[in-house]
Write an enzyme that holds these catalytic residues in place. Structure first.
Site: not given
Ligand SMILES: [Mg+2]
Length: 181
Positions: A7, A9
């Site tokens: 991922d 963020d």
């Molecule tokens: Mg995230």
């Protein structure tokens, strides 16, 4: 090679640093991490509209890189089939911002390995590193929960608190694998 889905963020990129800046501008007060432990900054009283900053061009472009993220991601890239899997389609400007951010900070990642998506249930692999239980729960492989303020009370997944713990987890994984071979 085993596949790791990573991922962006709150895993590679530090969005909380930016939300703290926006909060300070708006309310004249610098937040400390304990002020929003167990939640997101925009869940604080009166701060809901701070979330709208993500719709603005450039929000995702200048986020700080998480400590040790680059070097560990590079080590993983050499040993696994690494994909960057990030929910991006809610924020149309984030598509360009995230592409440019990756190009600047993780330039070794081939564009074939970048998945800017909507719902991560479309993603399959052996491992997923994410700060959201919602994403891990729809994943077919092993989920690693990357600690962020909003998930400190979540359970049910192997927790990694930082990138050095990610590095060590996968070094062990490779050793175990070689031991069995
Ligand atoms: Mg995230």
């Amino acid at each position: 090679m085993k596949r790791i889905c990573i991922d962006m963020d709150e895993v590679l990129a530090d969005t909380y640093a930016k939300f703290e800046d926006i909060y300070a501008e708006r309310f004249g007060r610098r937040l400390q991490p304990e002020d929003y432990r167990g939640m997101k900054i925009y869940d604080l009283p009166g701060a809901a509209d701070i979330r709208n900053a993500m719709y603005e061009p450039g929000f995702f472009r200048d986020l700080p890189v998480m400590e040790h993220a680059r070097e560990v991601a590079e080590e993983l890239y050499a040993n696994y089939e690494v994909f960057i899997t990030t929910a991006a389609t809610e924020f149309k400007h984030s598509l360009i911002d995230k592409w440019e951010w990756l190009h600047e900070h993780l330039p070794f990642i081939h564009h074939h390995r970048i998945v800017l998506c909507g719902d991560k249930r479309i993603v399959h692999g052996d491992f997923m590193i994410d700060d959201k239980v919602r994403n891990l729960s729809g994943f077919n492989g092993t989920g690693l929960l990357f600690t962020a303020s909003h998930n400190v009370n979540d359970e049910g997944y192997y927790r990694v608190n930082n990138w050095l713990e990610v590095r060590d987890y996968f070094r062990r994984e490779r050793n175990d694998h070689q031991g069995l071979a």
